[in-house]
Enzyme design. Structure first.
Site, PDB file in Angstrom:
ATOM      1  N   GLU A  92      -1.749  -8.663   3.165  1.00  0.00           N
ATOM      2  CA  GLU A  92      -0.353  -8.233   3.265  1.00  0.00           C
ATOM      3  C   GLU A  92       0.225  -8.799   4.555  1.00  0.00           C
ATOM      4  OE1 GLU A  92       1.030  -4.607   1.350  1.00  0.00           O
ATOM      5  OE2 GLU A  92       1.586  -3.917   3.340  1.00  0.00           O
ATOM      6  N   ASP A  97      -5.273  -4.937   3.337  1.00  0.00           N
ATOM      7  CA  ASP A  97      -4.110  -4.333   3.996  1.00  0.00           C
ATOM      8  C   ASP A  97      -4.524  -4.052   5.443  1.00  0.00           C
ATOM      9  OD1 ASP A  97      -1.686  -3.118   4.558  1.00  0.00           O
ATOM     10  OD2 ASP A  97      -2.355  -1.157   3.832  1.00  0.00           O
ATOM     11  N   ASP A 133      -4.660   3.059   2.318  1.00  0.00           N
ATOM     12  CA  ASP A 133      -4.824   1.680   2.761  1.00  0.00           C
ATOM     13  C   ASP A 133      -5.671   0.878   1.761  1.00  0.00           C
ATOM     14  OD1 ASP A 133      -3.483   1.723   5.477  1.00  0.00           O
ATOM     15  OD2 ASP A 133      -4.915   3.341   5.716  1.00  0.00           O
TER      16      ASP A 133
END
Lengths: 165, 165
Positions: B67, B7, B140
């Site tokens: 992502e 991420d 995260d």
């Protein structure tokens, strides 16, 4: 001393190399690196990074500058430009170069004054300042030369600041 | 087989490694890489890239997923996220990993269903799916584990597509 300027983009990244001889800047070379739109994102970023790393190493440059910032409101375009910018910055860092950043408005103002700063005008002024017979093409390469000229000009004015972005 | 999920973010990038054992996914490790806001842009991107390259090489992962996309309207935030994403993608590519991309909405839907998909809910569902006693932290890193789970889930459903971004 040579300065490498970069105008990054995922599809087309312009580069331009100038040499400082006494109190003037002369043209060394310019060009673009293109990536295939049909290729995977990772492959395009690797191609851009590797291409610029080769350019940086062959350029003999002692300093590098990248156009920073983004003009527009399109979030997706900003995301893609950010990706291209990072690939360029990492290539320059891997080549051992310090990376200065200049906002698009500052680059236009530096080479073309306070006029409209249209793309064609920037290319004409780059040709004038470097003593070229014709505006450099394509536009992304002309913009990259303008970034290099901006780094030179601001170094003369202010003792080579790291970043004016 | 191990899957590394990422991420990305310029300030904090989460990573998570899962291992596929038969028909279930188990937790291997997770964490974050932070870069110093006071450091120069190039130094932050190099730190992020080098940190993730080390994580990728130590992870034993055979596949990686990042992502993709951006939720919001802030052009400057999109530009910075794009830079972090490219640093992450280049690190994974340099580690020899293929990089799949999944949109944030798809990641939330995959791990948390069609609910609100709030951050805390995603972390709770990641803990449930991986059999962890408590939600992984920070957020995260939980999101990165969710990205890895998404890659596993979609590989099972659709024969490991390269990208669903």
């Amino acid at each position: 001393m040579r300065i490498l300027g970069i105008d990054p983009g995922l599809e087309t990244t312009g580069y331009g190399v100038i040499a400082i001889e006494g109190d003037r800047a002369v043209h060394v070379r310019h060009g673009v690196i293109r990536t295939r739109p049909a290729a995977a994102r990772a492959a395009r970023l690797v191609a851009l990074r590797d291409g610029l790393l080769a350019v940086a190493r062959e350029s003999g440059a002692a300093a590098a500058a990248v156009e920073a910032g983004f003009v527009g409101q399109n979030v997706r375009s900003a995301l893609l430009l950010g990706e291209a910018r990072a690939a360029a910055i990492l290539a320059l860092a891997d080549a051992g170069l310090e990376v200065a950043e200049y906002a698009p408005a500052l680059v236009k103002q530096t080479v073309a004054g306070f006029g409209r700063g249209e793309k064609a005008q920037v290319a004409r002024m780059v040709a004038f300042q470097l003593g070229l017979a014709a505006p450099p093409a394509p536009e992304d390469a002309a913009d990259a030369l303008a970034v290099a000229i901006t780094h030179w000009a601001h170094g003369r004015l202010a003792g080579l600041p790291r970043s004016l972005a």
